[in-house]
Design an enzyme around this catalytic site. Structure first.
Site, mmCIF file in Angstrom:
data_model
loop_
_atom_site.group_PDB
_atom_site.id
_atom_site.type_symbol
_atom_site.label_atom_id
_atom_site.label_comp_id
_atom_site.label_asym_id
_atom_site.label_seq_id
_atom_site.Cartn_x
_atom_site.Cartn_y
_atom_site.Cartn_z
ATOM 1 N N ASP A 15 0.817 -1.215 0.000
ATOM 2 C CA ASP A 15 0.000 0.000 0.000
ATOM 3 C C ASP A 15 0.851 1.266 0.000
ATOM 4 O OD1 ASP A 15 -2.227 -1.733 0.275
ATOM 5 O OD2 ASP A 15 -2.084 -1.668 2.454
ATOM 6 N N GLU A 176 -11.337 0.899 -3.654
ATOM 7 C CA GLU A 176 -10.653 1.354 -2.445
ATOM 8 C C GLU A 176 -9.372 2.085 -2.830
ATOM 9 O OE1 GLU A 176 -10.080 -2.341 -0.413
ATOM 10 O OE2 GLU A 176 -8.582 -3.074 -1.846
#
Length: 503
Positions: A15, A176
């Site tokens: 991420d 997301e």
């Protein structure tokens, strides 16, 4: 041509989010149940990365008590505005969405400012007039998943208005990881879709208004390997855009390296690709080609990621590469002239705070080695390959008479096995070694490097994410102590095993 290796930050560093301040780049990653939280990196060229430390270094910033496997910190975003750095993220098991800030990237960060908003993967965007927008995952009144946005007060964390869904994505599951940018008069909203598994992808949309409507890029997804197995990398996604001082654009994102078909155990790793813009103003990642290693792009040089290192624990605090499980009991750790670990009641099987200090496995073919002196009649200590509390391999010693016994303990879900004990008489000091390749860990122990005994093996397959229940982390190697014992480690060394890498 410039040649560089992907991943640019190998090992469990997922991420990624990046920002640039002048000629300096700063990058952060998710850390889940490991402490300290949110690894913080610096680079001057996007290729050579130095870990400055962590953003969340205090328990008050990062409560992780009893955080479940793959709980804790999800998907941070780092941004810089008007002389101040901001990092916004979600502690999914301890408070929800929050941000911290600092005016000194090398100093301490603030206490958390929480935001009353459900969902994960928050991001911040400043418009030209200074208005600050929060974007993150959101569920609308009909139960549909999308990207929600609202104005936010950075002094208090208060929402300034209702949350509006500005894009539902292209139809992939789990929209997301949103990031909002303003480029050449367009608002670009880039998100991840498809879940963080093998269908992972990155998509983008744009609008002339920050509130939309957002038009989907005609060649979405702009990044994915979901339909190919002709690459060493899979599950590409969760990206962030950044420009360099020369006006070139780059994309950081994560991907996995399967050890064998549809299995990976090292975790999601930080990658880099160049970005160009087509005549219609849409981004094109690496010319539309598959992501590979090595990568080639405009420029000069040949950049390789170094894996060999040794830590003698001479400093009073651990180096930035090290992590604890949840919030540690500092009384169990002494640094300086080696590392001393004191066993605790919690074990590696528990959702607690065992005495453990680990580093992320960064390559398939690697050797880990230490020298350990053990005291205490009832506890055990040694080296571990740790993925979760339910999946780990532990090479441990126990005192017996004037010597030590050594065993390999393997925990895989509800299955537990132990090898037969190997006795090393008349010694309290052992060399412990783990050799890894794509498919196997091999564990050794002995009184010196010239007389190591093979204790056992463990398959990498059984520590793979796909063998677990929805986990997002990767394997660590580290030192541990359990029960009534004290273990002193003179050093910990990691070295590449080279040609074993491709076997």
């Amino acid at each position: 041509m410039l040649t560089y290796e992907n991943p640019i930050i190998p090992g469990f560093y997922p991420d990624p989010s990046v920002c640039r301040v002048g000629e300096d780049y700063y990058l952060v990653n998710s850390s889940f149940e490991f402490f300290p939280g949110v690894p913080l990196w610096h680079s001057r060229d996007l290729l050579h990365w130095e870990q400055l430390g962590y953003v969340l270094t205090r328990e008050s910033q990062l409560p992780l008590e009893k955080a479940r496997t793959s709980g804790g910190i999800y998907a941070p975003t780092i941004r810089y505005h008007d002389g101040r750095f901001y990092m916004i993220t979600t502690n999914v098991t301890g408070g929800g969405n929050f941000f911290v800030w600092t005016d000194d990237i090398h100093g301490e960060w603030s206490e958390p400012i929480y935001i009353d908003q459900a969902g994960i993967d928050p991001s911040l965007f400043w418009d030209d007039d200074g208005t600050v927008y929060y974007t993150g995952t959101h569920t609308d009144e009909n139960g549909n998943f999308g990207i929600g946005m609202f104005l936010v007060d950075l002094e208090t964390g208060a929402r300034l208005g209702e949350t509006k869904v500005i894009w539902y994505g292209t139809g992939g599951k789990c929209p997301e990881g949103p990031h909002l940018y303003k480029i050449n008069g367009w608002y670009y909203l880039m998100i991840a879709e498809g879940g963080t598994e093998y269908g992972h992808m990155e998509t983008i949309a744009r609008s002339r208004s920050v509130w939309g409507p957002y038009e989907s890029c005609p060649h979405n997804p702009i990044l994915t390997h979901r339909n190919t197995f002709q690459s060493d990398f899979q599950a590409l996604g969760h990206a962030d855009l950044v420009d360099d001082p020369d006006g070139k654009w780059w994309l950081v994102f994560h991907a996995i390296r399967p050890s064998m078909f549809m299995l990976h155990h090292i975790g999601r790793e930080t990658m880099l690709a160049p970005v160009t813009w087509d005549e219609d103003g849409w981004p094109v990642v690496y010319g539309g080609k598959l992501i590979e290693s090595p990568m080639q792009t405009q420029g000069d040089g040949d950049v390789r990621v170094e894996i060999n290192w040794r830590d003698d624990f001479s400093a009073p605090e651990p180096a930035p590469r090290w992590s604890w499980l949840r919030n540690p009991d500092r009384a169990c750790y002494t640094f300086g002239h080696g590392l001393t670990l004191r066993g605790a009641a919690d074990t590696l099987d528990d959702i607690g705070a065992p005495t453990f200090l680990g580093v992320r496995q960064q390559q398939f073919a690697v050797r880990y080695q230490t020298s350990m002196q053990l005291s205490g009649e009832t506890g055990r200590a040694g080296l571990t390959i740790f993925h979760t509390a339910e999946h780990h391999y532990d090479l441990y010693a126990q005192r017996q008479g004037g010597g030590c016994t050594v065993q390999l303990f393997r925990r895989v879900a509800d299955m537990e096995t132990r090898t037969e004990s190997v006795i090393f008489a008349d010694t309290d000091t052992l060399i412990l070694r783990i050799d890894a390749d794509r498919h196997m860990y091999t564990f050794f122990a002995g009184v010196d490097e010239a007389h190591l005994v093979k204790i056992g093996t463990g398959s990498t397959q059984l520590l793979s994410t796909e063998c677990m229940n929805c986990t997002f982390t990767g394997c660590f190697s580290g030192m541990f102590a359990e029960g009534n014992c004290t273990a002193r480690f003179d050093y910990f060394a990691a070295s590449s095993l080279g040609n074993v890498e491709t076997e």
